[in-house]
Design an enzyme around this catalytic site. Structure first.
Site, mmCIF file in Angstrom:
data_model
loop_
_atom_site.group_PDB
_atom_site.id
_atom_site.type_symbol
_atom_site.label_atom_id
_atom_site.label_comp_id
_atom_site.label_asym_id
_atom_site.label_seq_id
_atom_site.Cartn_x
_atom_site.Cartn_y
_atom_site.Cartn_z
ATOM 1 C CG ASP A 230 -1.396 -42.741 -35.684
ATOM 2 O OD1 ASP A 230 -1.071 -41.822 -36.045
ATOM 3 O OD2 ASP A 230 -2.231 -43.322 -34.534
ATOM 4 C CG HIS A 232 -0.561 -47.918 -33.412
ATOM 5 N ND1 HIS A 232 -0.811 -47.655 -32.265
ATOM 6 C CD2 HIS A 232 -1.560 -46.733 -34.182
ATOM 7 C CE1 HIS A 232 -1.635 -46.631 -31.917
ATOM 8 N NE2 HIS A 232 -2.115 -46.146 -33.027
ATOM 9 C CG ASP A 259 -0.584 -43.066 -31.330
ATOM 10 O OD1 ASP A 259 -0.239 -42.475 -30.433
ATOM 11 O OD2 ASP A 259 -1.958 -43.450 -31.833
ATOM 12 C CG ASP A 262 -0.002 -49.137 -26.788
ATOM 13 O OD1 ASP A 262 0.601 -49.709 -26.274
ATOM 14 O OD2 ASP A 262 -0.365 -47.939 -26.233
ATOM 15 N NE ARG A 263 -5.395 -49.348 -31.092
ATOM 16 C CZ ARG A 263 -6.449 -49.704 -30.414
ATOM 17 N NH1 ARG A 263 -6.743 -51.211 -30.488
ATOM 18 N NH2 ARG A 263 -7.407 -49.075 -29.864
ATOM 19 C CG ASN A 291 -3.551 -41.241 -28.380
ATOM 20 O OD1 ASN A 291 -3.283 -41.337 -29.529
ATOM 21 N ND2 ASN A 291 -4.602 -42.036 -28.443
ATOM 22 C CG HIS A 292 -1.767 -45.385 -28.295
ATOM 23 N ND1 HIS A 292 -2.113 -46.624 -27.706
ATOM 24 C CD2 HIS A 292 -2.989 -44.920 -28.941
ATOM 25 C CE1 HIS A 292 -3.251 -46.778 -27.843
ATOM 26 N NE2 HIS A 292 -3.878 -45.944 -28.808
ATOM 27 C CG HIS A 340 -0.893 -38.114 -32.170
ATOM 28 N ND1 HIS A 340 -0.432 -39.261 -33.045
ATOM 29 C CD2 HIS A 340 -1.841 -38.848 -31.591
ATOM 30 C CE1 HIS A 340 -1.281 -40.347 -33.301
ATOM 31 N NE2 HIS A 340 -2.089 -40.073 -32.297
ATOM 32 N NE ARG A 388 -9.888 -39.748 -31.319
ATOM 33 C CZ ARG A 388 -9.032 -40.995 -32.113
ATOM 34 N NH1 ARG A 388 -8.971 -42.087 -31.456
ATOM 35 N NH2 ARG A 388 -8.596 -40.770 -33.335
ATOM 36 C CG HIS A 415 -5.521 -39.026 -32.814
ATOM 37 N ND1 HIS A 415 -5.082 -39.935 -31.881
ATOM 38 C CD2 HIS A 415 -6.670 -38.397 -32.260
ATOM 39 C CE1 HIS A 415 -6.211 -39.914 -30.844
ATOM 40 N NE2 HIS A 415 -6.911 -38.839 -30.826
#
Length: 487
Positions: A230, A232, A259, A262-263, A291-292, A340, A388, A415
């Site tokens: 990730d 991010h 990923d 995001d964030r 998943n993002h 991922h 999750r 992840h």
């Protein structure tokens, strides 16, 4: 020694002589793992305390264990249905899971009980807006077959103004010179011209849509590949990876394991850089979906807001289309499988099943596509409910059976944030790599990447620490519900 006062206040943990601690913990210390441990111990002593469940729920929220957070908030409300914070926590958990209607119901309860609570009213209104927007989108989607944004774009007629001094594609093509100029331009917090961004997106959609859902590559004996986890939206840490490990090239291939966005608040810069390298080296630079790379996550955690702030809603729609074409897994030398999230909710899934996945969609709530993006390993055998709230957790026996059936040596996944940037579990057969150091500016973790060589496929781990970035905080573009305090 008793639990320190800061812990007792922040977590409502009983300060008894039985509970020993070596760490002065509190929410301010961001040591949520220990908070969870303390609450679990406190609940063993006093299993009917709604406040403990509610506060452990908050600690789970902070560590992104939304499934566990939801369960704890629900338990708190079973014990005391008048405990207002329980409704807040449950609503936040449901929001994080994209269950907006369920969240709205709880916000309604809070507003009814506390009509003068401004924060509650604001969250209720924001959540209500999302529920209505989703209903509207569903109505439109069923009315017509969705047209691609590409069809409504006229890139040729977009003009680049004379005062734009930034990088431009050369004859409509990405070159190494363009990539270097773009990375420097982004580093100075400047914006790529929208025409260039659209050119990259349209071209990369074309490249990705021709790939299978399971990409299979052969790494020659003398070659190595770098696998990153990730990133991010942490653009300055991405630049640092290239500084430490060299720019991507035909002799320095990379695989980025989902990923990307995001964030972190430089997600556009990260994704345009990665897409640029995919165009420059289509056979030596690999990207897998996380998943993002999905609408629900992008709506909550910042990417949609960032694209709309820096460009337009239409451009976000195009990103959404492109993300749907990202492959879901990659197999190296028929021996190493990279994805991922992780393995599957049921036994018997084969590589052939992965090849057959129709991936051009938002991920379903269950099944192999969902698992590839969402699942996590666990130390005990068997499977259990996901922390999750999506997919499952799988044990070493599940990994062993899957590898044996598919004649594989090990899996590499991402992840999950790891203190050292990587983790080796399931007797070396399940490896996690995470490449966003000091995740969200607060986790204090290292980042890592893996070298795999064709000669022996033995993973070699390289760690690195976070570098400074301009003063734009993580989640700056996130949905206001995720930015507002969780109470």
């Amino acid at each position: 020694s008793s639990a320190p006062l800061s812990l007792s206040i922040a977590f409502n943990v009983p300060r008894s002589r039985e509970q020993k601690t070596a760490l002065p913990l509190s929410f301010h210390d961001k040591d949520y793992e220990n908070a969870i441990k303390y609450y679990s111990e406190a609940l063993e002593v006093n299993p009917s305390n709604a406040i403990y469940y509610s506060n452990r729920s908050l600690a789970y929220l902070r560590t992104e264990c939304y499934g566990y957070a939801l369960a704890d908030a629900t338990k708190a409300l079973e014990i005391d249905k008048n405990y207002i914070k329980g409704y807040y926590r449950r609503a936040t958990s449901n929001m994080a899971l994209g269950k907006f209607k369920a969240a709205l119901k709880d916000y309604e309860t809070v507003v009814r009980v506390r009509p003068n609570d401004k924060d509650a009213k604001m969250k209720y209104q924001e959540c209500n807006k999302i529920v209505k927007q989703k209903a509207f989108e569903r109505a439109i989607a069923s009315d017509e077959i969705k047209k691609s944004v590409v069809d409504s774009l006229d890139i040729e007629s977009m003009t680049i103004e004379d005062d734009y001094e930034g990088p431009k594609l050369e004859d409509g093509k990405v070159t190494l010179r363009f990539m270097k100029e773009m990375m420097d331009w982004f580093k100075d917090q400047k914006k790529l011209h929208r025409k260039c961004a659209y050119q990259i997106l349209v071209q990369v959609k074309d490249v990705l849509s021709k790939l299978p859902s399971l990409v299979e590559i052969t790494l020659k004996e003398v070659k190595k590949i770098t696998i990153c986890g990730d990133t991010h939206g942490q653009y300055y840490d991405l630049l640092n990876i290239f500084k430490l490990n060299g720019l991507p090239s035909e002799t320095n291939p990379y695989l980025f394991n989902g990923d990307f966005v995001d964030r972190g608040s430089f997600s556009l810069e990260v994704i345009l850089t990665l897409f640029g390298f995919k165009l420059l080296y289509p056979d030596h630079f690999y990207l897998l979906r996380g998943n993002h790379e999905t609408d629900n996550m992008n709506q909550m955690y910042g990417f949609e807001g960032e694209v709309k702030a820096k460009y337009t809603a239409q451009m976000f729609q195009l990103f959404s289309e492109v993300f749907q074409w990202l492959p879901l897994a990659q197999c190296i030398n028929s021996k190493v499988l990279v994805m991922h999230g992780g393995l599957f909710s049921e036994d018997g899934v084969t590589l052939d099943d992965l090849r057959k996945i129709d991936r051009n969609r938002q991920p379903p709530d269950s099944g192999p596509m969902c698992d590839l993006l969402w699942s996590d390993p666990q130390p005990q055998n068997g499977r259990s409910v996901s922390k999750r709230g999506v997919s499952c957790q799988f044990g070493p026996d599940v990994t062993e059976r899957f590898l044996e059936q598919n004649k594989l040596d090990f899996v590499v996944r991402s992840h999950e944030v790891k203190a050292e940037g990587y983790e080796v579990t399931h007797s070396g057969k399940c490896i996690t790599v995470f490449s966003a150091p000091n995740y969200c500016d607060q986790m204090g973790n290292k980042g890592a990447y893996i070298h795999l060589r064709g000669s022996d496929l033995k993973p070699e781990f390289h760690q690195f620490t976070a570098v400074p970035h301009p003063n734009v905080k993580p989640m700056a573009y996130a949905n206001t519900l995720m930015q507002m305090g969780m109470m």
